[in-house]
Design a protein around this motif. Structure first.
Motif, short mmCIF file in Angstrom:
data_model
loop_
_atom_site.label_atom_id
_atom_site.label_comp_id
_atom_site.label_asym_id
_atom_site.label_seq_id
_atom_site.Cartn_x
_atom_site.Cartn_y
_atom_site.Cartn_z
N LEU A 180 0.85 -1.25 0.07
CA LEU A 180 -0.04 -0.04 -0.05
C LEU A 180 0.78 1.21 -0.10
N ILE A 181 1.85 1.21 0.77
CA ILE A 181 2.81 2.58 0.94
C ILE A 181 3.55 2.68 -0.36
N LYS A 182 4.03 1.58 -0.92
CA LYS A 182 4.83 1.65 -2.10
C LYS A 182 4.11 0.69 -3.28
N PRO A 183 3.31 1.44 -3.76
CA PRO A 183 2.22 0.89 -4.94
C PRO A 183 3.27 0.10 -5.99
N ILE A 185 6.55 -4.16 -9.62
CA ILE A 185 7.53 -4.16 -8.50
C ILE A 185 7.05 -2.76 -7.85
N ASN A 186 7.68 -2.86 -6.72
CA ASN A 186 7.13 -1.56 -5.77
C ASN A 186 7.88 -0.33 -6.31
N THR A 187 7.21 0.72 -6.21
CA THR A 187 7.56 2.00 -6.65
C THR A 187 8.74 2.56 -5.59
N GLN A 188 9.68 3.29 -6.34
CA GLN A 188 10.65 4.23 -5.50
C GLN A 188 10.23 5.62 -5.10
N GLU A 189 8.90 5.90 -5.77
CA GLU A 189 8.23 7.11 -5.51
C GLU A 189 7.43 7.25 -4.46
N ASP A 190 7.24 8.45 -3.87
CA ASP A 190 6.16 8.62 -3.02
C ASP A 190 4.74 8.57 -3.55
N PHE A 241 4.00 11.97 -5.01
CA PHE A 241 4.03 12.13 -6.37
C PHE A 241 3.41 11.54 -7.41
N ILE A 242 2.89 10.26 -7.00
CA ILE A 242 2.10 9.59 -8.06
C ILE A 242 0.75 10.36 -7.90
N LEU A 243 0.19 10.79 -7.00
CA LEU A 243 -1.00 11.60 -6.91
C LEU A 243 -0.92 12.89 -7.83
N GLU A 244 0.37 13.34 -7.73
CA GLU A 244 0.37 14.57 -8.52
C GLU A 244 0.41 14.68 -9.94
N LYS A 245 0.40 13.16 -10.53
CA LYS A 245 0.60 12.88 -11.77
C LYS A 245 -0.68 12.54 -12.20
N SER A 246 -1.44 12.14 -11.22
CA SER A 246 -2.88 11.53 -11.62
C SER A 246 -3.82 12.38 -12.40
N ARG A 247 -4.37 11.82 -13.49
CA ARG A 247 -5.07 12.52 -14.42
C ARG A 247 -6.56 12.57 -13.89
N ARG A 248 -6.85 11.59 -12.65
CA ARG A 248 -8.16 11.69 -12.12
C ARG A 248 -8.09 12.87 -10.95
N LYS A 249 -7.10 13.45 -10.72
CA LYS A 249 -7.00 14.25 -9.45
C LYS A 249 -7.45 13.62 -8.26
N GLU A 250 -6.86 12.38 -8.09
CA GLU A 250 -7.42 11.56 -6.97
C GLU A 250 -7.02 12.42 -5.44
N GLY A 251 -5.94 13.10 -5.69
CA GLY A 251 -5.35 13.47 -4.31
C GLY A 251 -6.27 14.62 -3.79
N ASN A 299 15.17 9.59 -14.96
CA ASN A 299 14.66 10.02 -13.72
C ASN A 299 14.70 11.92 -14.10
N SER A 300 13.58 12.49 -13.61
CA SER A 300 13.75 13.92 -13.68
C SER A 300 14.65 14.56 -12.93
N GLU A 301 15.00 13.90 -11.69
CA GLU A 301 16.11 14.33 -10.85
C GLU A 301 17.53 14.51 -11.61
N PHE A 302 17.65 13.63 -12.71
CA PHE A 302 18.91 13.60 -13.24
C PHE A 302 19.34 15.02 -14.09
N GLU A 303 18.35 15.29 -14.86
CA GLU A 303 18.24 16.74 -15.46
C GLU A 303 18.26 17.85 -14.59
N GLU A 304 17.75 17.85 -13.34
CA GLU A 304 18.16 18.71 -12.37
C GLU A 304 19.63 18.96 -12.10
N ILE A 305 20.20 17.78 -11.94
CA ILE A 305 21.76 17.86 -11.59
C ILE A 305 22.44 18.34 -12.48
N ILE A 306 22.18 18.02 -13.84
CA ILE A 306 22.96 18.42 -15.03
C ILE A 306 22.60 20.04 -15.12
N THR A 307 21.47 20.42 -14.91
CA THR A 307 21.19 21.83 -14.97
C THR A 307 22.02 22.79 -13.94
#
Length: 510
Positions: free
Chosen positions: A201-204, A214-219, A222-232, A498-506
């Motif tokens: 449940l905590i790692k969908p 497999i279990n996600t590495q994201e919080d 973050f998953i809710l933020e991407k949800s098209r259904r605005k489930e958050g 991962n989006s964090e990768f480009e942040e480091i390069i930037t």
């Protein structure tokens, strides 16, 4: 007469209790566990592993003795001081075996693999065969998956609850059929199921690997933020996690359960600590650590503090000027409190990696590598361009490496267009031909002129300078970022997709 029967019954119950206590005490005195088995395929014996969930990373057990030959294997463990569930993993030609067994100190476990079917024998065979009978391939959870397009969290929770109840029902029926199982077995398995359910449940299960989820590495946020259904907008975390409380988890023996160990930090960060602090910041670390110390037993605090350090480090915490000294201080303070060698190794690995950051590589590495033409070439020549460099350590046999190479193609192309950067692929294959063949297979995803093979990964000065060889060896895939002057910016960077990768390069580009 009636009172005589009552007296006899009391005596019998007392005798049984005394016998049970003697048995329990004898088990506690014995810390030995013997596991012996045969197989009709040698690869099963060669790749047979037992995982110790009491150490930091659930690595293989330290055996008092182990002997193998082509068709049999024998283990003697002398540090089994309490009943536990053990994970077994073995590879057979075209078949992967992964199961769990419940063992008690003093047990002698036998197994046989015949025509692809694994079975356990011994005095407590009912304990050993439970997981095999319930889920022989250990894949039931892997068939569940989370999808925003298929009902989101509400639907996913229903599926998790259904599987959890299915397993509890199986346990109930199993104990009815097998009266010899112990109360300790029933209690442990129920606890195992509860923690397994909570983890999922905590790692969908939002990702797929090898055909299974497999279990996600994201919080979850973050998953809710991407949800098209605005489930958050209407997500009820308490209801989703069945109102789990700290007292449900504040049990010191749980640090020996892998499901607990994988879920405790995400639960603290996402559920128990409701904070407006930026995630993975100095402030959020202090807040989470304070909550942990105030609400949990010292044994749980000791493990979970180490896990917090690891998780924050993986998210880049400690790799910049603002958090580097803070992280080093946390590590130094933590190291004074731990004596378990597996904890010490895990945190020492991070400390070692941190010490390499911002260090400039030597101008003369005195190391050669192979190119795809099988010619040797100096690594100094490979690293000579005044560009940001991303070193991708991979191998032909590494499925996650290859998956990322394919998945990140478009993202890498975008980054190359945007920044003064190049990707360099360093294989740690021992077999040159397999490396060349796999590189050809991946020619649509790799730049051939930037592909090389490390001649001897175990003795590589380059790998040594990067401080990326951990106590357990070099883990791949591994991504290292160097700046234009070959200064080490990150020796354990996120994967390029991962989006964090480009942040480091930037950050290092401007």
């Amino acid at each position: 007469m009636k009172y005589r029967y009552i007296l006899i019954l009391i005596i019998l119950i007392s005798c049984k209790t005394e016998v049970d206590n003697k048995l329990t005490n004898s088990h506690i005195k014995s810390k030995n566990l013997y596991i012996n088995g045969t197989a009709d395929e040698s690869s099963f014996i060669k790749y047979f592993n037992l995982f110790d969930e009491s150490n930091f990373y659930n690595k293989n057990y330290n055996y008092k003795s182990k002997s193998t030959n082509e068709d049999s294997i024998s283990f003697h463990l002398n540090n089994i001081d309490y009943p536990r569930v053990m994970e077994i993993m073995a590879f057979q030609k075209n078949l992967f075996h992964n199961t769990r067994i419940f063992v008690t100190p003093g047990d002698s476990v036998q197994f046989e693999l015949k025509k692809g079917i694994l079975k356990f024998f011994g005095k407590n065979a009912e304990h050993y065969n439970f997981f095999l009978e319930m889920d022989r391939k250990n894949r039931e959870w892997g068939t569940l998956s989370f999808s925003n397009l298929e009902g989101g969290f509400e639907s996913y929770k229903r599926k998790c609850d259904s599987l959890y109840n299915k397993r509890l029902n199986f346990l109930n029926n199993y104990t009815q059929r097998n009266k010899a199982v112990s109360n300790e077995f029933i209690k442990t398995i129920k606890e195992e199921f509860y923690l397994e359910h909570l983890l999922n449940l905590i790692k969908p299960r939002t990702e797929v690997q090898g055909g299974y989820s497999i279990n996600t590495q994201e919080d979850i946020a973050f998953i809710l933020e991407k949800s098209r259904r605005k489930e958050g907008d209407f997500f009820d975390f308490n209801k989703y996690l069945d109102n789990v409380k700290t007292e449900d988890l504040n049990k010191p023996h749980l640090i020996n359960n892998s499901f607990f160990k994988m879920s405790i930090v995400p639960l603290i960060r996402q559920y128990f600590v409701t904070s407006d602090k930026a995630p993975f910041s100095k402030e959020s670390f202090i807040e989470e650590l304070s909550f942990l110390r105030e609400n949990f037993d010292s044994k749980i605090v000791k493990y979970t503090t180490g896990r917090l350090i690891v998780d924050y480090y993986k998210k880049g915490f400690g790799k910049d000027e603002n958090t580097n000294q803070f992280m080093k201080k946390i590590i130094d303070d933590y190291m004074k409190t731990i004596t378990d060698s597996t904890y010490i190794e895990a945190i020492t690995d991070i400390k070692t990696e941190l010490s390499a950051l911002n260090k400039e590589l030597p101008k003369n590495l005195k190391e050669l590598a192979l190119n795809l033409s099988k010619d040797t070439i100096s690594l100094n020549y490979v690293l000579q361009k005044k560009k940001i460099k991303v070193i991708d350590f991979w191998a032909s046999w590494c499925s996650p490496c290859i998956k990322e190479i394919i998945k990140s193609k478009e993202q890498r192309a975008k980054i190359i267009d945007k920044f003064n950067i190049e990707f360099i692929y360093l294989s740690v294959d021992s077999n040159t031909e397999k490396w060349v063949d796999k590189s050809i297979d991946l020619s649509n995803y790799l730049i051939s002129v930037n592909q090389y093979k490390v001649l001897n990964p175990k003795k590589s000065n380059f790998i040594k300078e990067l401080n990326i060889r951990a106590s357990y060896g070099l883990s791949i895939p591994r991504y290292v970022i160097l700046d234009e002057n070959n200064r080490i910016i990150d020796n354990n960077a996120p994967k390029p997709s991962n989006s964090e990768f480009e942040e480091i390069i930037t950050k290092i580009s401007y």
